[in-house]
Design a protein around this motif. Sequence first.
Motif, PDB file in Angstrom:
ATOM      1  N   ALA A 152      -1.462   4.097  -1.784  1.00  0.00           N
ATOM      2  CA  ALA A 152      -2.066   5.282  -0.900  1.00  0.00           C
ATOM      3  C   ALA A 152      -1.487   5.248   0.537  1.00  0.00           C
ATOM      4  O   ALA A 152      -1.947   6.073   1.371  1.00  0.00           O
ATOM      5  CB  ALA A 152      -3.410   4.825  -0.876  1.00  0.00           C
ATOM      6  N   LEU A 153      -0.457   4.627   0.954  1.00  0.00           N
ATOM      7  CA  LEU A 153       0.151   4.486   2.257  1.00  0.00           C
ATOM      8  C   LEU A 153       1.486   5.007   2.126  1.00  0.00           C
ATOM      9  O   LEU A 153       2.060   5.019   1.046  1.00  0.00           O
ATOM     10  CB  LEU A 153      -0.106   3.265   2.830  1.00  0.00           C
ATOM     11  CG  LEU A 153      -1.405   2.679   2.808  1.00  0.00           C
ATOM     12  CD1 LEU A 153      -1.070   1.174   3.458  1.00  0.00           C
ATOM     13  CD2 LEU A 153      -2.136   3.412   4.032  1.00  0.00           C
ATOM     14  N   ARG A 154       2.087   5.452   3.219  1.00  0.00           N
ATOM     15  CA  ARG A 154       3.246   5.972   3.333  1.00  0.00           C
ATOM     16  C   ARG A 154       3.878   5.095   4.766  1.00  0.00           C
ATOM     17  O   ARG A 154       3.047   4.533   5.660  1.00  0.00           O
ATOM     18  CB  ARG A 154       3.699   7.341   3.883  1.00  0.00           C
ATOM     19  CG  ARG A 154       2.848   8.492   2.879  1.00  0.00           C
ATOM     20  CD  ARG A 154       3.936   8.239   1.744  1.00  0.00           C
ATOM     21  NE  ARG A 154       3.191   9.138   0.536  1.00  0.00           N
ATOM     22  CZ  ARG A 154       2.510   8.702  -0.525  1.00  0.00           C
ATOM     23  NH1 ARG A 154       2.054   7.658  -0.517  1.00  0.00           N
ATOM     24  NH2 ARG A 154       2.180   9.736  -1.505  1.00  0.00           N
TER      25      ARG A 154
ATOM     26  N   THR B  23      11.651  -7.179   5.011  1.00  0.00           N
ATOM     27  CA  THR B  23      11.300  -5.821   4.417  1.00  0.00           C
ATOM     28  C   THR B  23       9.917  -5.629   5.108  1.00  0.00           C
ATOM     29  O   THR B  23       9.027  -6.240   5.304  1.00  0.00           O
ATOM     30  CB  THR B  23      11.189  -5.991   3.110  1.00  0.00           C
ATOM     31  OG1 THR B  23      10.047  -6.730   2.620  1.00  0.00           O
ATOM     32  CG2 THR B  23      12.610  -6.417   2.409  1.00  0.00           C
ATOM     33  N   VAL B  24       9.705  -4.376   4.859  1.00  0.00           N
ATOM     34  CA  VAL B  24       8.246  -3.727   5.007  1.00  0.00           C
ATOM     35  C   VAL B  24       7.243  -4.349   4.377  1.00  0.00           C
ATOM     36  O   VAL B  24       6.346  -4.696   4.780  1.00  0.00           O
ATOM     37  CB  VAL B  24       8.447  -2.035   4.752  1.00  0.00           C
ATOM     38  CG1 VAL B  24       6.900  -1.649   4.945  1.00  0.00           C
ATOM     39  CG2 VAL B  24       9.340  -1.336   5.565  1.00  0.00           C
ATOM     40  N   ALA B  25       7.587  -4.605   2.826  1.00  0.00           N
ATOM     41  CA  ALA B  25       6.479  -5.321   2.072  1.00  0.00           C
ATOM     42  C   ALA B  25       6.073  -6.821   2.803  1.00  0.00           C
ATOM     43  O   ALA B  25       5.072  -7.126   2.748  1.00  0.00           O
ATOM     44  CB  ALA B  25       7.186  -5.413   0.637  1.00  0.00           C
ATOM     45  N   ASP B  26       7.334  -7.428   3.387  1.00  0.00           N
ATOM     46  CA  ASP B  26       7.005  -8.714   3.731  1.00  0.00           C
ATOM     47  C   ASP B  26       6.276  -8.594   4.943  1.00  0.00           C
ATOM     48  O   ASP B  26       5.284  -9.468   5.106  1.00  0.00           O
ATOM     49  CB  ASP B  26       8.502  -9.269   4.208  1.00  0.00           C
ATOM     50  CG  ASP B  26       9.205  -9.626   2.974  1.00  0.00           C
ATOM     51  OD1 ASP B  26       8.694  -9.797   1.969  1.00  0.00           O
ATOM     52  OD2 ASP B  26      10.461  -9.604   3.144  1.00  0.00           O
ATOM     53  N   LEU B  27       6.346  -7.668   5.847  1.00  0.00           N
ATOM     54  CA  LEU B  27       5.726  -7.274   7.123  1.00  0.00           C
ATOM     55  C   LEU B  27       4.275  -7.353   6.592  1.00  0.00           C
ATOM     56  O   LEU B  27       3.303  -7.476   7.273  1.00  0.00           O
ATOM     57  CB  LEU B  27       6.162  -6.355   7.781  1.00  0.00           C
ATOM     58  CG  LEU B  27       5.359  -5.999   9.116  1.00  0.00           C
ATOM     59  CD1 LEU B  27       4.980  -6.828  10.043  1.00  0.00           C
ATOM     60  CD2 LEU B  27       6.029  -4.319   9.634  1.00  0.00           C
TER      61      LEU B  27
ATOM     62  N   GLU C  14      10.919   3.568   2.324  1.00  0.00           N
ATOM     63  CA  GLU C  14      10.038   2.772   1.081  1.00  0.00           C
ATOM     64  C   GLU C  14       9.590   1.635   1.540  1.00  0.00           C
ATOM     65  O   GLU C  14      10.061   0.747   2.314  1.00  0.00           O
ATOM     66  CB  GLU C  14      10.953   2.727  -0.007  1.00  0.00           C
ATOM     67  CG  GLU C  14      11.582   3.993  -0.668  1.00  0.00           C
ATOM     68  CD  GLU C  14      10.612   4.947  -1.035  1.00  0.00           C
ATOM     69  OE1 GLU C  14       9.505   4.283  -1.735  1.00  0.00           O
ATOM     70  OE2 GLU C  14      10.928   6.232  -0.906  1.00  0.00           O
ATOM     71  N   PHE C  15       8.804   0.676   0.895  1.00  0.00           N
ATOM     72  CA  PHE C  15       8.339  -0.469   1.307  1.00  0.00           C
ATOM     73  C   PHE C  15       9.248  -1.528   1.008  1.00  0.00           C
ATOM     74  O   PHE C  15       9.041  -2.665   1.685  1.00  0.00           O
ATOM     75  CB  PHE C  15       6.758  -0.574   0.484  1.00  0.00           C
ATOM     76  CG  PHE C  15       5.623  -0.121   1.295  1.00  0.00           C
ATOM     77  CD1 PHE C  15       5.429   1.426   0.945  1.00  0.00           C
ATOM     78  CD2 PHE C  15       4.904  -0.502   2.160  1.00  0.00           C
ATOM     79  CE1 PHE C  15       4.538   2.146   1.666  1.00  0.00           C
ATOM     80  CE2 PHE C  15       4.035   0.011   2.563  1.00  0.00           C
ATOM     81  CZ  PHE C  15       3.715   1.326   2.538  1.00  0.00           C
ATOM     82  N   ASP C  16      10.256  -1.354   0.080  1.00  0.00           N
ATOM     83  CA  ASP C  16      11.170  -2.493   0.064  1.00  0.00           C
ATOM     84  C   ASP C  16      12.333  -2.277   0.911  1.00  0.00           C
ATOM     85  O   ASP C  16      13.165  -2.951   0.970  1.00  0.00           O
ATOM     86  CB  ASP C  16      11.645  -2.287  -1.338  1.00  0.00           C
ATOM     87  CG  ASP C  16      12.321  -0.963  -1.848  1.00  0.00           C
ATOM     88  OD1 ASP C  16      12.240  -0.105  -1.017  1.00  0.00           O
ATOM     89  OD2 ASP C  16      12.806  -0.944  -3.041  1.00  0.00           O
TER      90      ASP C  16
END
Lengths: 82, 145
Positions: A51-53, A27-31, A62-64
Amino acid sequence: MIDVLYFAWVRERIGLPKERVETEAATVADLVEELVAREARYAAAFADISALRVALDQELAEFDAPLAGVREVAFFPPMTGG
Amino acid sequence: MAVRVQAAPFDPGTELARFAGDRTDVGAQVSFTGLVRDDGGLRHMEIEHYPGMTEKAIAAIEAEAVRRWDLKASLVIHRYGRLAPGERIMMVATAAGHRADAFAAAEFLMDYLKSRAPFWKREVTADGAAWVAAKDADEDALSRW
């Protein structure tokens, strides 16, 4: 391999506009977690994720969100157009 | 429906005169032009964007406006790069049969361009440079649509 792009102050903190990243992140969060573990400048850029997109293949996400099949990830602050 | 992302200046009068073409079913045109405002000490503004995504994001916002209102034509021009105080940053124009659709669609386009098109403004003053922070009010403005 994923192209990772940075804009505005995220680009300034990390010190480059774009890089190719070898990653198995799901996922994005993992990256983000992988990048933060690399060097202090990444930790500084990603210190406050709220504070990020993020955009995946040029669409806001989304980050997930999963990274499977994604070719381009971009991180940036909230947009200030108009 | 047209989108232009460019460094070069533009002339709103010229754009407004031609964006709806030769259509004769247009009864109302609305346009908005945004300028670089100097609240004191601004030397210039720098606008960064995300080539590729910018055009797609604006086209998607325009498509949504067309879905919601009866528009005959629309135009979005947004500049990037270095701009001096007083320079035009961007414009939107809408053409419709009647003014209610043209006004509403123009406001909708503006509200979404503010916080959903990938542009970032940086202000350069005598004291240095600072990225413009997004305003909560701009995000809140989307909820009315």
